[in-house]
Design a protein around this motif. Structure first.
Motif, mmCIF file in Angstrom:
data_model
loop_
_atom_site.group_PDB
_atom_site.id
_atom_site.type_symbol
_atom_site.label_atom_id
_atom_site.label_comp_id
_atom_site.label_asym_id
_atom_site.label_seq_id
_atom_site.Cartn_x
_atom_site.Cartn_y
_atom_site.Cartn_z
ATOM 1 N N VAL A 31 57.422 40.289 52.031
ATOM 2 C CA VAL A 31 56.780 41.482 51.691
ATOM 3 C C VAL A 31 55.358 41.343 51.845
ATOM 4 C CG1 VAL A 31 56.658 40.848 49.192
ATOM 5 C CG2 VAL A 31 56.495 43.145 49.672
ATOM 6 N N THR A 32 54.811 42.266 52.357
ATOM 7 C CA THR A 32 53.331 42.568 52.648
ATOM 8 C C THR A 32 52.619 43.138 51.712
ATOM 9 O OG1 THR A 32 53.735 41.873 55.033
ATOM 10 C CG2 THR A 32 51.461 42.826 54.475
ATOM 11 N N ILE A 33 51.527 42.806 51.145
ATOM 12 C CA ILE A 33 51.027 43.375 50.101
ATOM 13 C C ILE A 33 49.579 43.703 50.610
ATOM 14 C CG2 ILE A 33 50.278 43.626 47.570
ATOM 15 C CD1 ILE A 33 52.543 41.708 47.143
ATOM 16 N N ASN A 34 48.776 44.796 50.601
ATOM 17 C CA ASN A 34 47.580 45.265 50.784
ATOM 18 C C ASN A 34 46.756 45.105 49.832
ATOM 19 O OD1 ASN A 34 47.965 45.300 53.699
ATOM 20 N ND2 ASN A 34 48.857 47.450 53.401
ATOM 21 N N VAL A 35 45.717 44.477 49.420
ATOM 22 C CA VAL A 35 44.832 44.365 48.376
ATOM 23 C C VAL A 35 43.300 44.822 48.933
ATOM 24 C CG1 VAL A 35 44.083 43.108 46.396
ATOM 25 C CG2 VAL A 35 46.268 42.715 47.311
ATOM 26 N N ALA A 36 42.973 45.681 47.968
ATOM 27 C CA ALA A 36 41.648 46.247 48.249
ATOM 28 C C ALA A 36 40.745 45.714 47.229
ATOM 29 C CB ALA A 36 41.595 47.638 48.361
ATOM 30 N N VAL A 37 39.631 44.838 47.717
ATOM 31 C CA VAL A 37 38.572 44.469 46.642
ATOM 32 C C VAL A 37 37.426 45.343 46.575
ATOM 33 C CG1 VAL A 37 37.068 42.547 46.045
ATOM 34 C CG2 VAL A 37 39.383 41.888 47.211
ATOM 35 N N ALA A 38 37.502 46.302 45.787
ATOM 36 C CA ALA A 38 36.704 47.276 45.786
ATOM 37 C C ALA A 38 36.415 48.082 44.482
ATOM 38 C CB ALA A 38 37.049 48.618 46.733
ATOM 39 N N ASP A 39 35.164 48.532 44.104
ATOM 40 C CA ASP A 39 35.002 49.083 42.929
ATOM 41 C C ASP A 39 35.189 50.414 42.742
ATOM 42 O OD1 ASP A 39 34.228 46.659 41.875
ATOM 43 O OD2 ASP A 39 32.056 46.841 42.284
ATOM 44 N N ASN A 40 35.416 51.226 43.944
ATOM 45 C CA ASN A 40 35.611 52.644 43.936
ATOM 46 C C ASN A 40 36.749 52.938 45.241
ATOM 47 O OD1 ASN A 40 34.081 52.972 46.497
ATOM 48 N ND2 ASN A 40 32.152 52.373 44.988
ATOM 49 N N PHE A 41 37.329 54.021 44.812
ATOM 50 C CA PHE A 41 38.293 54.452 45.740
ATOM 51 C C PHE A 41 37.725 54.756 47.364
ATOM 52 C CE2 PHE A 41 41.420 57.648 47.508
ATOM 53 C CZ PHE A 41 42.237 56.877 47.752
ATOM 54 N N PRO A 42 36.508 55.604 47.411
ATOM 55 C CA PRO A 42 36.390 55.730 48.881
ATOM 56 C C PRO A 42 35.964 54.795 49.650
ATOM 57 C CG PRO A 42 34.942 57.098 47.368
ATOM 58 C CD PRO A 42 35.995 56.158 46.443
ATOM 59 N N GLU A 43 35.310 53.504 49.076
ATOM 60 C CA GLU A 43 35.173 52.479 49.797
ATOM 61 C C GLU A 43 36.537 51.746 50.246
ATOM 62 O OE1 GLU A 43 33.175 47.870 48.958
ATOM 63 O OE2 GLU A 43 33.055 49.445 47.384
ATOM 64 N N MET A 44 37.508 51.613 49.424
ATOM 65 C CA MET A 44 38.620 51.110 49.820
ATOM 66 C C MET A 44 39.360 52.118 50.880
ATOM 67 S SD MET A 44 42.244 51.654 49.406
ATOM 68 C CE MET A 44 42.424 52.589 47.851
ATOM 69 N N LEU A 45 39.220 53.316 50.800
ATOM 70 C CA LEU A 45 40.071 54.257 51.524
ATOM 71 C C LEU A 45 39.169 54.298 53.125
ATOM 72 C CD1 LEU A 45 41.885 56.604 52.026
ATOM 73 C CD2 LEU A 45 40.181 58.214 51.567
ATOM 74 N N SER A 46 38.006 54.066 53.166
ATOM 75 C CA SER A 46 37.317 53.859 54.529
ATOM 76 C C SER A 46 37.805 52.841 55.172
ATOM 77 C CB SER A 46 35.942 53.907 54.494
ATOM 78 O OG SER A 46 35.198 52.888 53.514
ATOM 79 N N PRO A 81 67.501 38.261 49.433
ATOM 80 C CA PRO A 81 66.811 38.787 48.293
ATOM 81 C C PRO A 81 66.273 40.170 48.628
ATOM 82 C CG PRO A 81 65.968 36.370 48.420
ATOM 83 C CD PRO A 81 66.907 36.955 49.582
ATOM 84 N N GLN A 82 66.353 41.381 47.671
ATOM 85 C CA GLN A 82 65.945 42.567 47.793
ATOM 86 C C GLN A 82 64.550 42.747 47.139
ATOM 87 O OE1 GLN A 82 69.054 45.169 47.161
ATOM 88 N NE2 GLN A 82 70.413 44.416 48.758
ATOM 89 N N VAL A 83 63.542 43.130 47.792
ATOM 90 C CA VAL A 83 62.201 43.567 47.079
ATOM 91 C C VAL A 83 62.329 44.976 46.653
ATOM 92 C CG1 VAL A 83 59.818 43.722 47.329
ATOM 93 C CG2 VAL A 83 61.303 42.015 48.645
ATOM 94 N N LEU A 84 62.157 44.994 45.066
ATOM 95 C CA LEU A 84 62.260 46.126 44.459
ATOM 96 C C LEU A 84 60.892 46.813 44.616
ATOM 97 C CD1 LEU A 84 64.917 45.775 41.756
ATOM 98 C CD2 LEU A 84 65.285 46.816 44.216
ATOM 99 N N TYR A 85 59.722 46.016 44.321
ATOM 100 C CA TYR A 85 58.520 46.355 44.221
ATOM 101 C C TYR A 85 57.661 45.480 44.762
ATOM 102 C CZ TYR A 85 53.777 48.079 42.417
ATOM 103 O OH TYR A 85 52.831 48.696 42.110
ATOM 104 N N PRO A 86 56.619 45.328 45.546
ATOM 105 C CA PRO A 86 56.006 47.012 45.850
ATOM 106 C C PRO A 86 56.994 47.410 46.897
ATOM 107 C CG PRO A 86 54.664 45.263 46.807
ATOM 108 C CD PRO A 86 55.722 44.662 46.116
ATOM 109 N N VAL A 87 57.301 48.817 47.170
ATOM 110 C CA VAL A 87 58.058 49.601 48.048
ATOM 111 C C VAL A 87 57.212 49.403 49.493
ATOM 112 C CG1 VAL A 87 59.452 51.434 48.907
ATOM 113 C CG2 VAL A 87 59.064 50.779 46.265
ATOM 114 N N GLN A 89 42.504 42.747 51.770
ATOM 115 C CA GLN A 89 42.943 41.545 51.764
ATOM 116 C C GLN A 89 44.435 41.673 51.987
ATOM 117 O OE1 GLN A 89 41.695 38.527 51.045
ATOM 118 N NE2 GLN A 89 39.590 39.117 50.682
ATOM 119 N N LYS A 90 44.977 41.247 52.806
ATOM 120 C CA LYS A 90 46.244 41.253 53.207
ATOM 121 C C LYS A 90 47.311 39.764 52.818
ATOM 122 C CE LYS A 90 49.360 42.684 56.921
ATOM 123 N NZ LYS A 90 49.444 42.827 58.151
ATOM 124 N N LEU A 91 48.018 40.188 51.733
ATOM 125 C CA LEU A 91 48.866 39.001 51.481
ATOM 126 C C LEU A 91 50.428 39.400 51.594
ATOM 127 C CD1 LEU A 91 47.670 39.030 47.717
ATOM 128 C CD2 LEU A 91 46.679 37.923 49.686
#
Length: 933
Positions: free
Chosen positions: A656-671, A559-565, A638-640
């Motif tokens: 496929v590895t998917i990174n999930v950020a449990v955060a309410d704002n982008f700076p928290e996730m980015l750090s 199988p070929q994963v189209l998304y997420p890239v 979170q890493k799935l």
């Protein structure tokens, strides 16, 4: 006027050629001409050669002839010019009578090869007959009491022409008292009658003269007249009336004369009705020759021979007349019933007395014409031949049959046939006729190869190795010899722009079909090829069969994963707010599989997750959703890891590895993900070095194992060599060490005799020996000297014989018991030289090898084991050494006065342990506590 019209018509000759494309195996073609009647003999009907596309020499060589079933021939064939000519003058009225469509049909037959052409000539009517009345004058008596509207039938004119040339209209003149009424019957005939429209008065005029004129529709128009004399009489004012307006009856052909067919009757209201008489009204002579009517009884009888083949129906007008000449008319319609009085007549038009056995089914053997003059079921003919015959009768045209081959012929089985053709009509009882044909079969190579199946289906899995056998086909040939030797070939064809031979090959002798290359189901799912089987006959015969090859899909695509890239450099994460409810859609994994069927059914599974209790993956749709409510305790990162797996056997999967950020704002996730990137790089470097170290350790371990095994093998071979040369084993002397306390100031040589197989040794006697000839155990038998200062002191003193009562202490006594203390354990320094004898410790492998070399060459052993140093410093107490199994005696060499150093100085060599004593039966005793220490 009549002859002039005929001359104009005879001068105008025309024909219309209609070529009907009725090409078949039996009938070559059919052609139709149209000519006028009354053409003179020798007139040209048409050019049959040019119309059929034949040459005149073909007509001559093929013996072209005209065949007609009738007794008279109207058309002849001029083979020299290829013309159809008038042979007998044709009168359409005589030939066809009242039938409007008149034609003459015949066949043109040619031989070598056999051909049949059907020719039909339509006879066109010309206006060569004028209307005619039977009587030139008609006398009609009419009662003056006749009411207005009374009808008086008149004699109809007869015109034997048809179509527009027949009778068309009547004109009556004058019309003072009568007017003309013309009625057209269903058969097209015209009935004329006068209608009284002005009252007659005999007292005024007792006679009326009228003229009736009949006209046809020809050009020029023809006519006929009749004079009508009306006599006005007195009295009878009621005319007879028939009981039926039309009488219909039937009669069987060949009915006996005097047979009453029907009876007509009429009534009259007047008292004189018994005087009514019946007559035929204006009938032709053919009817009066066959039928008669009784004028008083009204009976219609048969007086002639009725033939259905000539007349199928009769229509007769009858008149009823009273004494006052009042009349009435009626019709008698007589249908002639056919009787089965004619046998079918078989005429052989053409016949080949021999036919080749390779004649294809349907080959014409003979052409037949079968006629039955009867009609209806009596004229229905069925032709048949003998049962179990490879021939059959087929109908080509009306009343024409062809004898053709129905199946393949085999001269080897039957070389000659007697074919009986039977024609039976449908009468009751049926009539039949027979004809016998004698046919010979000529032999040829007539059996082509036949495949076992009409088509083959083969299945092969994709990714097959080249030269894989796909299928084996087989054909059989019932011929013999070279005619039965079959070769197989592929019929040329293309597949995806490439020849079929690049995909498939076949063994020409066995019929095995191989795959030339590996197939890919995603490119080719199925294709067809044709295989030809050809025998070795002359000319060769062959047969083809279709082979359907189906490629079966294998699960060869992951199988070929189209998304997420998946990106290598950057980290892409899906953000899940902490306020997300249960069932929140985080993302969706989209994948495809280029396989088909079940191999392309994909399922999604969560393989690894930072928190499995937080997320789940839809098995079929790949949607990642939250399982529970997100809380503040959940980690930001979170890493799935999702596995996409198909349904193939065996299945293939993609991760496929998917990174999930449990955060309410982008700076928290980015750090959070920035720090994780640095840790990831560090962990990657650490993993690399760990793997490298593991590889090095594994390599060293393997090298060590190989080295140990090599040493073990080498020692095993040396031991084996030692035991095989046991008969020449020398006695290896052992020299006790010099102890530091000075107890033993000189070295003694112990001589030993031992067996070669049991390795048991016994001491014979002890003699002193110079310590300068001791062998260093650490250097494998090399001579070692003491230090130069110690040697000078020892050599200045003369050695004396040892005391016979001298004894070693128990812990230092040499012997086979092995209780002696090792030099290194007794405190001897590294420079002390230890003996190499078989007791108390066994010799090393190097010493055993040196002993074997000495036994092989006794003379060299004498020089080698002799004194290596000058013995001027003390008395030499060495005795001759006896070697069991050898005649050599080791003696000292008196010429050696100067010490010789064969090896490097002993100071550079490391100390070596004395060899451990090998236990023998003499040395097996319980050790003491002191020995254990």
């Amino acid at each position: 006027m009549e002859s002039g019209g005929k001359g104009c018509l005879y001068g105008w000759i025309f024909y219309t050629v209609c070529a009907l494309s009725l090409f078949a195996t039996e009938v070559t073609g059919q052609i139709r001409y149209s000519i006028p009647e009354e053409m003179s003999v020798g007139s040209i009907v048409g050019n049959i050669a040019s119309d059929l596309g034949l040459e005149t020499k073909r007509l001559i060589s093929g013996k072209a002839r005209v065949f007609t079933a009738e007794s008279s021939e109207y058309i002849g064939l001029d083979k020299e010019n290829g013309h159809l000519v008038i042979k007998n003058k044709i009168d359409r009225e005589e030939l066809c009578g009242e039938i409007s469509a008149c034609s003459v049909s015949f066949n043109i037959i040619l031989d070598n090869p056999m051909e049949l052409y059907r020719v039909t000539v339509d006879i066109q009517d010309i206006n060569d007959n004028s209307p005619a009345f039977q009587n030139s004058k008609i006398v009609q008596e009419i009662n003056e009491l006749a009411v207005l509207g009374a009808r008086f039938p008149l004699e109809s004119a007869i015109d034997v022409d048809v179509g527009v040339n027949t009778l068309q209209k009547y004109i009556l003149y004058p019309t003072d008292h009568f007017k003309l009424n013309v009625q057209t019957a269903e058969d097209g005939s015209k009935n004329v009658e006068m209608i009284l429209h002005y009252q007659l008065d005999r007292e005024k005029e007792n006679n009326h003269n009228l003229i009736l004129t009949a006209f046809d529709g020809g050009k020029p128009q023809r006519s006929a007249t009749v004079q009508i004399n009306i006599v006005v009489i007195d009295g009878n004012d009621n005319a007879p009336v028939f009981s039926q307006s039309s009488y219909k009856t039937s009669v069987v052909e060949n009915a006996a004369k005097g047979t009453v067919i029907t009876t007509v009757s009429a009534t009259d209201a007047d008292e004189s009705s018994h005087t009514i008489q019946y007559y035929f009204e204006h009938v032709p002579s053919t009817i009066t020759a066959l039928f008669s009517m009784d004028a008083y009884s009204g009976d219609v009888k048969v007086i002639g021979d009725i033939d259905y083949e000539k007349h199928k129906q009769f229509k007769i007008k009858v008149k009823a007349k009273d004494h006052g000449d009042l009349t009435d008319l009626s019709d008698i319609i007589i249908d002639v019933i056919d009787a089965n009085d004619n046998k079918p007549k078989i005429t052989i038009m053409s016949f080949s007395s021999a036919v080749s056995e390779d004649a294809a089914p349907g080959t014409v053997i003979a052409m037949l014409n079968v006629q039955d003059l009867d009609s209806g079921d009596n004229s229905k003919i069925s032709c048949s031949i003998d049962l179990n015959s490879p021939f059959k009768i087929v109908s080509s045209l009306t009343n024409h049959y062809n004898l053709v081959t129905d199946s393949e012929l085999d001269r080897e089985q039957i070389a000659e046939y007697n074919i009986t053709i039977t024609a039976v009509d449908g009468g009751n009882p049926p009539l039949s006729s027979k004809e016998i044909l004698k046919l010979k079969i000529s032999d040829v190579n007539d059996h082509p190869p036949q495949f076992e199946q009409e088509s083959y289906n083969a299945f092969i899995s994709e990714n097959n190795p080249p030269s894989t056998t796909i299928l084996s086909i087989k054909a059989e040939d019932v011929d013999r010899g070279s005619n039965a030797k079959i070769s197989y070939f592929l019929v040329d064809g293309d597949l995806n722009g490439s020849p079929l031979t690049s995909y498939i090959s076949i063994n020409s002798e066995t019929g095995l079909i191989y795959a030339e290359k590996s197939f890919d189901y995603e490119q080719i799912k199925s294709f067809k090829i044709k295989v030809k089987a050809q025998d070795g006959g002359s000319p060769p015969l062959s047969n083809n069969v279709t082979l359907n090859i189906f490629i079966q899909d294998q699960n060869d695509n992951t199988p070929q994963v189209l998304y997420p890239v998946q990106t290598g450099g950057s980290v892409v994460a899906e953000i899940v707010p902490r306020s997300a409810d249960v069932g929140y859609l985080v993302t969706k994994v989209v994948a495809v599989d280029v396989d088909s069927g079940q191999n392309a059914w994909l399922s999604y599974k969560l393989q690894k997750a930072t928190d499995r209790a937080l997320f789940e993956v839809g098995l079929q749709n790949g949607e990642i959703r939250t399982v529970r409510q997100v809380t503040d305790k959940d980690t930001v990162k979170q890493k799935l890891t999702v596995v996409v797996e198909d349904n193939g056997q065996p299945s293939r999967s993609a991760v496929v590895t998917i990174n999930v950020a449990v955060a309410d704002n982008f700076p928290e996730m980015l750090s959070e993900f920035t720090d994780s990137t640095h840790d990831k790089e560090y962990n990657n470097d650490l993993t690399f070095y760990l793997i490298l170290a593991l590889a090095v350790v594994s390599l060293l371990f393997i090298v060590s194992i190989i080295a140990i095994i090599s040493v073990k093998i080498y020692r095993w071979r040396q031991n084996k060599l030692f035991y095989k040369s046991g008969a020449n084993l020398p006695v290896i002397p052992y020299y006790p060490p010099v102890y530091a306390d000075g107890t033993l100031q000189q070295v003694y040589n112990y001589e030993m005799c031992g067996t070669t197989d049991s390795r048991m040794s016994d001491v014979k006697f002890v003699r002193p020996y110079s310590q300068n000839t001791l062998v260093s155990q650490s250097r494998l038998g090399t001579v070692q000297r003491e230090k130069q200062e110690q040697e000078n002191n020892d050599l200045t003193l003369e050695q004396k014989p040892p005391n016979p009562d001298w004894r070693f202490p128990p812990n230092q006594r040499p012997g086979p018991s092995g209780a002696g203390v090792r030099p290194d354990e007794a405190g001897a320094g590294p420079g002390v030289i230890a003996g190499t004898g078989p007791w108390p410790n066994p010799p090393t492998e190097a010493e055993q090898l040196q002993a074997l070399m000495a036994a092989a060459n006794a003379s060299e052993a004498t020089a080698t084991l002799g004194p290596r140093y000058n013995l001027q410093y003390g008395q030499d107490y060495r005795q001759n050494v006896y070697i069991p199994g050898s005649t050599a005696t080791l003696t000292p060499n008196p010429q050696q006065q100067v010490p010789q150093q064969a090896l490097p100085p002993p100071q550079a060599l490391p100390p070596a342990e004395a060899p451990k004593a090998a236990q023998t039966p003499a040395s097996k005793k319980k050790p003491t506590k002191k020995d254990k220490k």
